[in-house]
Design an enzyme around this catalytic site. Structure first.
Site, PDB file in Angstrom:
ATOM      1  CB  SER A  25       3.905 -16.689  -9.419  1.00  0.00           C
ATOM      2  OG  SER A  25       2.782 -16.206  -8.732  1.00  0.00           O
ATOM      3  CE  LYS A  74      -3.284  -8.658 -10.025  1.00  0.00           C
ATOM      4  NZ  LYS A  74      -3.965  -9.242  -8.874  1.00  0.00           N
ATOM      5  CG  ASN A  95      -5.024 -13.130 -12.489  1.00  0.00           C
ATOM      6  OD1 ASN A  95      -5.754 -13.548 -13.388  1.00  0.00           O
ATOM      7  ND2 ASN A  95      -4.761 -13.826 -11.415  1.00  0.00           N
ATOM      8  CG  ASP A 110      -6.357 -12.199  -8.702  1.00  0.00           C
ATOM      9  OD1 ASP A 110      -5.501 -13.092  -8.536  1.00  0.00           O
ATOM     10  OD2 ASP A 110      -6.064 -11.035  -9.026  1.00  0.00           O
ATOM     11  N   GLY A 135     -13.029  -3.145   2.335  1.00  0.00           N
ATOM     12  CA  GLY A 135     -12.218  -2.642   1.233  1.00  0.00           C
ATOM     13  C   GLY A 135     -12.966  -2.762  -0.084  1.00  0.00           C
ATOM     14  CB  ALA A 136     -14.314  -0.776  -2.335  1.00  0.00           C
ATOM     15  CB  ALA A 139      -7.931  -7.793  -3.748  1.00  0.00           C
ATOM     16  CE1 TYR A 234       1.933 -13.111  -0.829  1.00  0.00           C
ATOM     17  CE2 TYR A 234      -0.264 -12.671  -1.666  1.00  0.00           C
ATOM     18  CZ  TYR A 234       1.089 -12.526  -1.769  1.00  0.00           C
ATOM     19  OH  TYR A 234       1.620 -11.791  -2.788  1.00  0.00           O
ATOM     20  N   GLY A 255      -4.895 -15.775   3.076  1.00  0.00           N
ATOM     21  CA  GLY A 255      -4.804 -15.410   1.662  1.00  0.00           C
ATOM     22  C   GLY A 255      -3.925 -16.313   0.804  1.00  0.00           C
TER      23      GLY A 255
HETATM   24  P1  NAP Z   1      -5.962  -1.686  -3.692  1.00  0.00           P
HETATM   25  O1  NAP Z   1      -6.635  -1.783  -5.011  1.00  0.00           O
HETATM   26  O2  NAP Z   1      -4.955  -0.606  -3.460  1.00  0.00           O
HETATM   27  O3  NAP Z   1      -7.142  -1.501  -2.581  1.00  0.00           O
HETATM   28  C1  NAP Z   1      -6.832  -1.335  -1.227  1.00  0.00           C
HETATM   29  C2  NAP Z   1      -8.130  -1.218  -0.411  1.00  0.00           C
HETATM   30  O4  NAP Z   1      -7.795  -1.147   0.966  1.00  0.00           O
HETATM   31  C3  NAP Z   1      -8.953   0.028  -0.710  1.00  0.00           C
HETATM   32  O5  NAP Z   1     -10.309  -0.289  -0.578  1.00  0.00           O
HETATM   33  C4  NAP Z   1      -8.487   0.998   0.385  1.00  0.00           C
HETATM   34  O6  NAP Z   1      -9.475   1.953   0.736  1.00  0.00           O
HETATM   35  C5  NAP Z   1      -8.311   0.055   1.538  1.00  0.00           C
HETATM   36  N1  NAP Z   1      -7.353   0.576   2.507  1.00  0.00           N
HETATM   37  C6  NAP Z   1      -6.008   0.722   2.342  1.00  0.00           C
HETATM   38  N2  NAP Z   1      -5.460   1.235   3.476  1.00  0.00           N
HETATM   39  C7  NAP Z   1      -6.486   1.408   4.360  1.00  0.00           C
HETATM   40  C8  NAP Z   1      -6.554   1.906   5.692  1.00  0.00           C
HETATM   41  N3  NAP Z   1      -5.458   2.317   6.341  1.00  0.00           N
HETATM   42  N4  NAP Z   1      -7.770   1.961   6.303  1.00  0.00           N
HETATM   43  C9  NAP Z   1      -8.883   1.519   5.656  1.00  0.00           C
HETATM   44  N5  NAP Z   1      -8.871   1.058   4.375  1.00  0.00           N
HETATM   45  C10 NAP Z   1      -7.689   0.986   3.751  1.00  0.00           C
HETATM   46  O7  NAP Z   1      -5.242  -3.046  -3.292  1.00  0.00           O
HETATM   47  P2  NAP Z   1      -5.662  -4.534  -3.747  1.00  0.00           P
HETATM   48  O8  NAP Z   1      -4.951  -4.885  -4.985  1.00  0.00           O
HETATM   49  O9  NAP Z   1      -7.141  -4.630  -3.710  1.00  0.00           O
HETATM   50  O10 NAP Z   1      -5.004  -5.427  -2.582  1.00  0.00           O
HETATM   51  C11 NAP Z   1      -5.534  -5.392  -1.281  1.00  0.00           C
HETATM   52  C12 NAP Z   1      -4.943  -6.526  -0.430  1.00  0.00           C
HETATM   53  O11 NAP Z   1      -5.282  -7.794  -0.979  1.00  0.00           O
HETATM   54  C13 NAP Z   1      -3.424  -6.509  -0.298  1.00  0.00           C
HETATM   55  O12 NAP Z   1      -3.096  -6.813   1.034  1.00  0.00           O
HETATM   56  C14 NAP Z   1      -2.960  -7.629  -1.197  1.00  0.00           C
HETATM   57  O13 NAP Z   1      -1.767  -8.236  -0.748  1.00  0.00           O
HETATM   58  C15 NAP Z   1      -4.129  -8.607  -1.063  1.00  0.00           C
HETATM   59  N6  NAP Z   1      -4.240  -9.481  -2.251  1.00  0.00           N
HETATM   60  C16 NAP Z   1      -4.074 -10.826  -2.058  1.00  0.00           C
HETATM   61  C17 NAP Z   1      -4.159 -11.693  -3.137  1.00  0.00           C
HETATM   62  C18 NAP Z   1      -3.985 -13.171  -2.910  1.00  0.00           C
HETATM   63  O14 NAP Z   1      -3.774 -13.903  -3.890  1.00  0.00           O
HETATM   64  N7  NAP Z   1      -4.102 -13.648  -1.699  1.00  0.00           N
HETATM   65  C19 NAP Z   1      -4.438 -11.180  -4.420  1.00  0.00           C
HETATM   66  C20 NAP Z   1      -4.611  -9.809  -4.583  1.00  0.00           C
HETATM   67  C21 NAP Z   1      -4.498  -8.970  -3.473  1.00  0.00           C
HETATM   68  P3  NAP Z   1      -9.646   3.350  -0.076  1.00  0.00           P
HETATM   69  O15 NAP Z   1     -10.419   3.020  -1.322  1.00  0.00           O
HETATM   70  O16 NAP Z   1     -10.418   4.192   0.873  1.00  0.00           O
HETATM   71  O17 NAP Z   1      -8.258   3.861  -0.360  1.00  0.00           O
END
Ligand code: NAP
Length: 288
Positions: A25, A74, A95, A110, A135-136, A139, A234, A255
Protein backbone atom coordinates in the site's frame (compact mmCIF):
# COMPACT_ATOMS: atom_id res chain seq x y z
CA UNK A 1 9.32 11.32 -11.80
CA UNK A 2 10.73 13.67 -9.14
CA UNK A 3 10.21 12.87 -5.46
CA UNK A 4 7.53 14.96 -3.77
CA UNK A 5 9.26 17.03 -1.05
CA UNK A 6 8.01 16.59 2.54
CA UNK A 7 7.18 20.01 3.94
CA UNK A 8 5.75 21.39 7.16
CA UNK A 9 2.31 21.12 5.57
CA UNK A 10 2.56 17.52 4.35
CA UNK A 11 -0.41 15.42 5.46
CA UNK A 12 0.57 12.01 6.79
CA UNK A 13 -1.45 8.84 6.24
CA UNK A 14 -0.28 5.42 7.38
CA UNK A 15 -1.05 1.76 7.64
CA UNK A 16 -1.31 0.03 11.02
CA UNK A 17 -0.53 -3.67 10.84
CA UNK A 18 1.52 -6.43 12.45
CA UNK A 19 3.46 -7.43 10.45
CA UNK A 20 3.35 -4.59 7.95
CA UNK A 21 6.69 -4.96 6.15
CA UNK A 22 5.12 -6.89 3.23
CA UNK A 23 2.48 -4.21 2.52
CA UNK A 24 2.33 -2.84 -1.02
CA UNK A 25 0.00 0.00 0.00
CA UNK A 26 2.78 2.59 0.66
CA UNK A 27 4.08 2.22 -2.92
CA UNK A 28 0.59 2.28 -4.42
CA UNK A 29 -0.73 5.24 -2.37
CA UNK A 30 2.42 7.38 -2.66
CA UNK A 31 2.41 6.86 -6.45
CA UNK A 32 -1.16 8.17 -6.45
CA UNK A 33 -0.37 11.23 -4.29
CA UNK A 34 2.65 12.03 -6.41
CA UNK A 35 0.76 11.70 -9.70
CA UNK A 36 -1.78 14.30 -8.55
CA UNK A 37 0.87 16.50 -6.89
CA UNK A 38 -0.91 16.12 -3.53
CA UNK A 39 1.05 17.05 -0.42
CA UNK A 40 0.41 13.69 1.25
CA UNK A 41 2.76 10.95 2.42
CA UNK A 42 1.86 7.32 3.26
CA UNK A 43 4.00 5.40 5.76
CA UNK A 44 3.91 1.92 7.34
CA UNK A 45 3.48 1.56 11.12
CA UNK A 46 4.27 -1.79 12.70
CA UNK A 47 1.88 -1.89 15.68
CA UNK A 48 1.84 -4.90 18.01
CA UNK A 49 -1.64 -5.80 19.32
CA UNK A 50 -0.81 -4.59 22.85
CA UNK A 51 0.13 -1.17 21.43
CA UNK A 52 -3.03 -0.57 19.38
CA UNK A 53 -4.70 1.81 21.87
CA UNK A 54 -1.54 3.96 22.05
CA UNK A 55 -1.26 3.92 18.24
CA UNK A 56 -4.84 5.20 18.02
CA UNK A 57 -4.02 7.98 20.51
CA UNK A 58 -1.02 8.79 18.33
CA UNK A 59 -3.23 9.24 15.24
CA UNK A 60 -5.02 12.02 17.15
CA UNK A 61 -1.93 13.45 18.86
CA UNK A 62 0.14 13.56 15.65
CA UNK A 63 -2.87 14.71 13.63
CA UNK A 64 -2.53 12.06 10.94
CA UNK A 65 -4.98 12.59 8.07
CA UNK A 66 -6.01 8.96 8.24
CA UNK A 67 -4.84 5.40 8.07
CA UNK A 68 -5.39 1.96 6.68
CA UNK A 69 -5.79 -0.86 9.15
CA UNK A 70 -4.75 -4.40 8.38
CA UNK A 71 -4.29 -7.77 10.08
CA UNK A 72 -4.58 -8.21 13.07
CA UNK A 73 -6.28 -4.89 13.95
CA UNK A 74 -9.32 -4.66 11.67
CA UNK A 75 -11.81 -5.69 14.38
CA UNK A 76 -9.93 -4.51 17.48
CA UNK A 77 -9.70 -0.92 16.21
CA UNK A 78 -13.46 -0.29 16.32
CA UNK A 79 -13.78 0.70 20.02
CA UNK A 80 -11.16 3.43 19.49
CA UNK A 81 -13.10 5.19 16.73
CA UNK A 82 -15.61 8.03 17.11
CA UNK A 83 -17.89 6.75 14.36
CA UNK A 84 -18.16 3.72 12.11
CA UNK A 85 -20.19 3.49 8.89
CA UNK A 86 -23.17 1.10 9.01
CA UNK A 87 -21.39 -1.09 6.41
CA UNK A 88 -18.24 -1.40 8.51
CA UNK A 89 -20.35 -2.03 11.62
CA UNK A 90 -22.19 -4.86 9.82
CA UNK A 91 -18.83 -6.32 8.75
CA UNK A 92 -17.46 -5.87 12.28
CA UNK A 93 -14.20 -4.63 10.75
CA UNK A 94 -12.58 -1.37 9.66
CA UNK A 95 -9.76 -1.07 7.12
CA UNK A 96 -9.74 2.71 6.61
CA UNK A 97 -9.75 5.58 9.10
CA UNK A 98 -10.34 9.22 8.18
CA UNK A 99 -9.43 11.95 10.67
CA UNK A 100 -12.11 14.63 10.28
CA UNK A 101 -11.06 17.52 12.53
CA UNK A 102 -10.00 15.18 15.31
CA UNK A 103 -12.93 12.77 14.93
CA UNK A 104 -11.81 9.35 13.75
CA UNK A 105 -14.26 7.82 11.26
CA UNK A 106 -14.07 4.12 10.40
CA UNK A 107 -14.84 2.68 6.97
CA UNK A 108 -14.48 -0.70 5.34
CA UNK A 109 -13.49 -0.49 1.67
CA UNK A 110 -12.56 -4.18 1.21
CA UNK A 111 -15.93 -5.50 0.00
CA UNK A 112 -16.62 -2.51 -2.21
CA UNK A 113 -13.06 -2.85 -3.55
CA UNK A 114 -13.81 -6.43 -4.58
CA UNK A 115 -17.08 -5.42 -6.23
CA UNK A 116 -15.40 -2.60 -8.16
CA UNK A 117 -12.66 -4.96 -9.36
CA UNK A 118 -15.35 -7.39 -10.54
CA UNK A 119 -17.15 -4.64 -12.43
CA UNK A 120 -14.03 -2.96 -13.82
CA UNK A 121 -12.09 -6.17 -14.51
CA UNK A 122 -14.82 -8.39 -15.92
CA UNK A 123 -17.78 -6.06 -16.42
CA UNK A 124 -19.84 -8.39 -14.26
CA UNK A 125 -23.06 -7.26 -12.57
CA UNK A 126 -23.89 -9.65 -9.71
CA UNK A 127 -27.64 -8.87 -9.65
CA UNK A 128 -29.63 -12.08 -9.33
CA UNK A 129 -26.57 -14.34 -9.56
CA UNK A 130 -25.93 -17.43 -7.44
CA UNK A 131 -22.52 -17.08 -5.81
CA UNK A 132 -20.47 -19.60 -3.84
CA UNK A 133 -18.13 -18.19 -1.21
CA UNK A 134 -15.40 -20.57 -0.04
CA UNK A 135 -14.53 -19.53 3.51
CA UNK A 136 -16.30 -17.46 6.14
CA UNK A 137 -13.51 -15.34 7.67
CA UNK A 138 -12.98 -11.58 7.68
CA UNK A 139 -12.53 -11.24 3.91
CA UNK A 140 -15.59 -13.39 3.17
CA UNK A 141 -17.64 -11.18 5.49
CA UNK A 142 -16.67 -7.95 3.70
CA UNK A 143 -17.11 -9.41 0.23
CA UNK A 144 -20.31 -11.29 1.08
CA UNK A 145 -22.02 -8.25 2.61
CA UNK A 146 -21.17 -6.11 -0.40
CA UNK A 147 -22.28 -8.74 -2.95
CA UNK A 148 -25.58 -9.03 -1.09
CA UNK A 149 -25.99 -5.25 -1.03
CA UNK A 150 -25.29 -5.16 -4.78
CA UNK A 151 -28.25 -7.50 -5.38
CA UNK A 152 -26.73 -11.00 -5.56
CA UNK A 153 -29.54 -13.54 -5.91
CA UNK A 154 -28.22 -16.22 -3.56
CA UNK A 155 -25.03 -16.53 -1.53
CA UNK A 156 -23.86 -20.01 -0.57
CA UNK A 157 -21.22 -19.88 2.17
CA UNK A 158 -19.11 -23.03 2.47
CA UNK A 159 -16.72 -23.28 5.39
CA UNK A 160 -14.65 -25.87 7.23
CA UNK A 161 -16.13 -24.59 10.51
CA UNK A 162 -19.85 -24.84 9.73
CA UNK A 163 -20.91 -22.69 12.71
CA UNK A 164 -18.87 -19.82 11.30
CA UNK A 165 -20.56 -20.24 7.89
CA UNK A 166 -23.98 -20.22 9.59
CA UNK A 167 -23.12 -17.08 11.51
CA UNK A 168 -21.96 -15.23 8.39
CA UNK A 169 -24.88 -16.40 6.24
CA UNK A 170 -27.32 -15.36 8.99
CA UNK A 171 -25.70 -11.94 9.41
CA UNK A 172 -25.78 -11.27 5.66
CA UNK A 173 -29.48 -12.12 5.43
CA UNK A 174 -30.28 -10.07 8.55
CA UNK A 175 -28.46 -6.97 7.25
CA UNK A 176 -29.39 -7.15 3.56
CA UNK A 177 -32.32 -9.55 3.09
CA UNK A 178 -30.27 -11.56 0.57
CA UNK A 179 -31.00 -15.30 0.40
CA UNK A 180 -28.11 -17.24 1.91
CA UNK A 181 -27.23 -20.79 2.81
CA UNK A 182 -24.42 -22.19 4.95
CA UNK A 183 -22.76 -25.30 3.56
CA UNK A 184 -20.42 -27.83 5.16
CA UNK A 185 -16.97 -28.26 3.60
CA UNK A 186 -17.81 -31.56 1.92
CA UNK A 187 -16.86 -32.67 -1.58
CA UNK A 188 -20.33 -33.71 -2.81
CA UNK A 189 -21.99 -30.61 -1.39
CA UNK A 190 -19.39 -28.30 -2.91
CA UNK A 191 -19.78 -30.04 -6.28
CA UNK A 192 -23.56 -29.50 -6.33
CA UNK A 193 -23.32 -25.89 -5.10
CA UNK A 194 -20.65 -24.89 -7.63
CA UNK A 195 -22.47 -26.71 -10.43
CA UNK A 196 -25.50 -24.47 -9.86
CA UNK A 197 -23.55 -21.21 -9.45
CA UNK A 198 -22.49 -18.41 -11.80
CA UNK A 199 -19.67 -17.10 -9.61
CA UNK A 200 -17.16 -18.88 -7.34
CA UNK A 201 -15.00 -16.89 -4.92
CA UNK A 202 -12.14 -18.33 -2.89
CA UNK A 203 -11.72 -16.36 0.32
CA UNK A 204 -9.57 -18.98 2.07
CA UNK A 205 -5.75 -18.70 2.10
CA UNK A 206 -5.45 -22.07 0.29
CA UNK A 207 -3.02 -21.49 -2.61
CA UNK A 208 -1.29 -18.48 -1.06
CA UNK A 209 2.50 -17.99 -1.14
CA UNK A 210 4.60 -19.80 0.12
CA UNK A 211 2.12 -22.72 -0.12
CA UNK A 212 1.09 -21.92 -3.68
CA UNK A 213 2.06 -25.25 -5.25
CA UNK A 214 -1.09 -26.97 -4.03
CA UNK A 215 -4.01 -28.33 -6.06
CA UNK A 216 -6.91 -25.90 -6.56
CA UNK A 217 -8.99 -25.38 -3.41
CA UNK A 218 -11.92 -27.18 -5.14
CA UNK A 219 -11.96 -29.70 -7.96
CA UNK A 220 -12.13 -27.85 -11.33
CA UNK A 221 -14.15 -30.76 -12.76
CA UNK A 222 -17.14 -29.25 -10.95
CA UNK A 223 -16.92 -25.93 -12.80
CA UNK A 224 -19.96 -25.43 -15.05
CA UNK A 225 -19.75 -23.59 -18.39
CA UNK A 226 -19.59 -19.83 -17.94
CA UNK A 227 -18.62 -19.91 -14.23
CA UNK A 228 -16.65 -16.81 -13.18
CA UNK A 229 -13.84 -17.89 -10.86
CA UNK A 230 -12.35 -15.38 -8.40
CA UNK A 231 -9.57 -15.65 -5.85
CA UNK A 232 -8.93 -13.03 -3.16
CA UNK A 233 -5.30 -14.14 -3.00
CA UNK A 234 -2.90 -11.74 -4.78
CA UNK A 235 0.37 -13.54 -4.03
CA UNK A 236 0.76 -15.31 -6.38
CA UNK A 237 -1.20 -13.20 -8.84
CA UNK A 238 -2.39 -16.38 -10.55
CA UNK A 239 -3.24 -19.15 -8.08
CA UNK A 240 -3.63 -22.82 -9.00
CA UNK A 241 -7.41 -22.23 -8.81
CA UNK A 242 -7.27 -19.45 -11.41
CA UNK A 243 -4.90 -21.44 -13.66
CA UNK A 244 -7.30 -24.38 -13.61
CA UNK A 245 -10.24 -22.12 -14.46
CA UNK A 246 -8.28 -20.47 -17.29
CA UNK A 247 -7.46 -23.90 -18.69
CA UNK A 248 -11.22 -24.43 -18.98
CA UNK A 249 -11.59 -21.03 -20.72
CA UNK A 250 -13.53 -19.56 -17.82
CA UNK A 251 -13.35 -15.87 -16.85
CA UNK A 252 -11.10 -15.30 -13.82
CA UNK A 253 -10.36 -12.51 -11.36
CA UNK A 254 -7.22 -12.27 -9.19
CA UNK A 255 -7.16 -10.68 -5.73
CA UNK A 256 -4.87 -7.81 -6.79
CA UNK A 257 -7.90 -5.95 -8.18
CA UNK A 258 -9.54 -5.95 -4.75
CA UNK A 259 -6.32 -4.69 -3.19
CA UNK A 260 -6.14 -1.92 -5.78
CA UNK A 261 -9.73 -0.74 -5.47
CA UNK A 262 -9.91 -0.88 -1.66
CA UNK A 263 -6.93 1.51 -1.84
CA UNK A 264 -8.53 3.66 -4.52
CA UNK A 265 -11.63 4.17 -2.35
CA UNK A 266 -9.47 4.96 0.70
CA UNK A 267 -7.41 7.46 -1.34
CA UNK A 268 -10.60 9.27 -2.34
CA UNK A 269 -11.88 9.31 1.26
CA UNK A 270 -8.66 10.94 2.50
CA UNK A 271 -8.13 13.43 -0.31
CA UNK A 272 -11.62 14.10 -1.75
CA UNK A 273 -9.94 13.76 -5.17
CA UNK A 274 -10.56 11.20 -7.88
CA UNK A 275 -7.80 8.61 -7.55
CA UNK A 276 -5.39 8.06 -10.49
CA UNK A 277 -6.37 4.40 -10.84
CA UNK A 278 -4.03 3.49 -13.70
CA UNK A 279 -0.99 4.93 -11.90
CA UNK A 280 -1.87 3.16 -8.66
CA UNK A 281 -2.46 -0.08 -10.59
CA UNK A 282 0.93 0.16 -12.29
CA UNK A 283 2.71 0.80 -8.97
CA UNK A 284 0.89 -2.10 -7.32
CA UNK A 285 1.55 -4.61 -10.12
CA UNK A 286 5.23 -3.61 -10.25
CA UNK A 287 5.46 -4.19 -6.50
CA UNK A 288 3.75 -7.58 -6.75
P1 NAP B 1 -9.44 -15.35 8.10
O1 NAP B 1 -10.38 -14.39 8.74
O2 NAP B 1 -8.41 -16.04 8.93
O3 NAP B 1 -10.37 -16.51 7.41
C1 NAP B 1 -9.78 -17.60 6.75
C2 NAP B 1 -10.88 -18.50 6.17
O4 NAP B 1 -10.26 -19.54 5.43
C3 NAP B 1 -11.75 -19.19 7.22
O5 NAP B 1 -13.05 -19.31 6.71
C4 NAP B 1 -11.06 -20.55 7.37
O6 NAP B 1 -11.96 -21.58 7.77
C5 NAP B 1 -10.65 -20.81 5.95
N1 NAP B 1 -9.51 -21.73 5.89
C6 NAP B 1 -8.23 -21.47 6.28
N2 NAP B 1 -7.46 -22.57 6.06
C7 NAP B 1 -8.28 -23.52 5.52
C8 NAP B 1 -8.07 -24.86 5.09
N3 NAP B 1 -6.86 -25.43 5.16
N4 NAP B 1 -9.13 -25.56 4.60
C9 NAP B 1 -10.35 -24.97 4.50
N5 NAP B 1 -10.61 -23.70 4.93
C10 NAP B 1 -9.58 -22.99 5.41
O7 NAP B 1 -8.65 -14.69 6.89
P2 NAP B 1 -9.16 -13.48 5.95
O8 NAP B 1 -8.72 -12.20 6.52
O9 NAP B 1 -10.59 -13.69 5.65
O10 NAP B 1 -8.27 -13.71 4.63
C11 NAP B 1 -8.51 -14.81 3.79
C12 NAP B 1 -7.75 -14.65 2.46
O11 NAP B 1 -8.20 -13.50 1.76
C13 NAP B 1 -6.24 -14.52 2.59
O12 NAP B 1 -5.64 -15.29 1.59
C14 NAP B 1 -5.97 -13.06 2.33
O13 NAP B 1 -4.71 -12.83 1.74
C15 NAP B 1 -7.09 -12.74 1.33
N6 NAP B 1 -7.44 -11.30 1.36
C16 NAP B 1 -7.24 -10.58 0.21
C17 NAP B 1 -7.55 -9.23 0.19
C18 NAP B 1 -7.32 -8.45 -1.08
O14 NAP B 1 -7.32 -7.21 -1.03
N7 NAP B 1 -7.18 -9.10 -2.21
C19 NAP B 1 -8.09 -8.62 1.33
C20 NAP B 1 -8.29 -9.38 2.48
C21 NAP B 1 -7.95 -10.73 2.47
P3 NAP B 1 -12.30 -21.86 9.33
O15 NAP B 1 -13.32 -20.83 9.73
O16 NAP B 1 -12.86 -23.23 9.31
O17 NAP B 1 -11.00 -21.74 10.09
Amino acid sequence: MSIQPITGKTKVVGILGYPVEHSKSPLMQNAGFQALGLDYCYVPFSVAPEDLSRAMEAIRALNLAGANVTIPHKEAVIPFLDEVTPEAAAMGAVNTIVNRDGRLMGYNTDGRGFLLSLMEGLGLDVKGLTIVLLGAGGAARGVGMELARAGAGRLLVANRNLDRARELAGDITRHTGCLTQALPWEEAILRDAIGAAQVLINTTPIGMHPHHEVPPVVNPEYFPTGLTVCDLIYNPIKTSLLSAAEAKNLPTLSGWGMLLYQGVIAFELWTNQKAPVEIMKKALLEAL
